[in-house]
Design a protein around this motif. Structure first.
Motif, PDB file in Angstrom:
ATOM      1  N   ASN A  37       9.135 -35.156  23.944  1.00  0.00           N
ATOM      2  CA  ASN A  37       9.943 -35.205  25.165  1.00  0.00           C
ATOM      3  C   ASN A  37      11.413 -34.955  24.873  1.00  0.00           C
ATOM      4  OD1 ASN A  37       7.822 -35.620  26.946  1.00  0.00           O
ATOM      5  ND2 ASN A  37       7.948 -37.840  26.782  1.00  0.00           N
ATOM      6  N   GLU A  38      11.891 -35.461  23.737  1.00  0.00           N
ATOM      7  CA  GLU A  38      13.283 -35.234  23.331  1.00  0.00           C
ATOM      8  C   GLU A  38      13.526 -33.767  22.988  1.00  0.00           C
ATOM      9  OE1 GLU A  38      14.132 -37.777  20.018  1.00  0.00           O
ATOM     10  OE2 GLU A  38      13.688 -39.607  21.143  1.00  0.00           O
ATOM     11  N   LEU A  39      12.544 -33.141  22.347  1.00  0.00           N
ATOM     12  CA  LEU A  39      12.694 -31.750  21.902  1.00  0.00           C
ATOM     13  C   LEU A  39      12.551 -30.760  23.051  1.00  0.00           C
ATOM     14  CD1 LEU A  39      10.709 -31.808  18.534  1.00  0.00           C
ATOM     15  CD2 LEU A  39      13.192 -31.692  18.836  1.00  0.00           C
ATOM     16  N   GLY A  40      11.908 -31.165  24.109  1.00  0.00           N
ATOM     17  CA  GLY A  40      11.721 -30.279  25.247  1.00  0.00           C
ATOM     18  C   GLY A  40      10.389 -29.554  25.197  1.00  0.00           C
ATOM     19  N   PRO A  41      10.115 -28.752  26.215  1.00  0.00           N
ATOM     20  CA  PRO A  41       8.786 -28.148  26.368  1.00  0.00           C
ATOM     21  C   PRO A  41       8.457 -27.028  25.383  1.00  0.00           C
ATOM     22  CG  PRO A  41      10.258 -27.333  28.058  1.00  0.00           C
ATOM     23  CD  PRO A  41      11.010 -28.418  27.309  1.00  0.00           C
ATOM     24  N   GLN A  42       9.417 -26.617  24.571  1.00  0.00           N
ATOM     25  CA  GLN A  42       9.128 -25.526  23.646  1.00  0.00           C
ATOM     26  C   GLN A  42       8.221 -25.945  22.489  1.00  0.00           C
ATOM     27  OE1 GLN A  42      12.158 -26.932  24.013  1.00  0.00           O
ATOM     28  NE2 GLN A  42      13.196 -27.098  22.063  1.00  0.00           N
TER      29      GLN A  42
END
Length: 90
Positions: free
Chosen positions: A33-38
């Motif tokens: 979640n911290e890193l994002g959807p990539q």
């Protein structure tokens, strides 16, 4: 997006309780979640002393960052070049 197979050496992984597996999964999801959807975690296979994880990410560096932030080993990271199954034989 490339798919990666991550081999994690974790002694006693196959003996982890459902509660321990849930906790590890929650940590992983929190970092994702911290890193994002990539960066996407598809699934993992737990064996006696290893965990094999399948991830999608734009590059290996993000896979390594996930491991570092989550406190997980990433002993070997391999790009998946192909997936075969019984249907491949047809």
């Amino acid at each position: 997006m490339p798919r990666y197979l991550i081999e994690r050496d974790i002694e006693g992984a196959g003996l982890m309780t459902p509660a321990e597996l849930k906790s590890v999964s929650q940590t992983s999801c929190s970092v994702l979640n911290e890193l994002g959807p990539q960066v996407q975690w598809e699934h993992s296979y737990v064996t006696d002393d290893k965990v094999y994880c399948v991830y999608r990410a734009p590059n290996e560096a993000l896979v390594r960052e996930h491991a570092q932030r989550g406190g997980f080993p990433a002993n070997r990271i391999s790009v998946v070049s192909s997936v075969i199954d019984p249907l491949t034989a047809e």
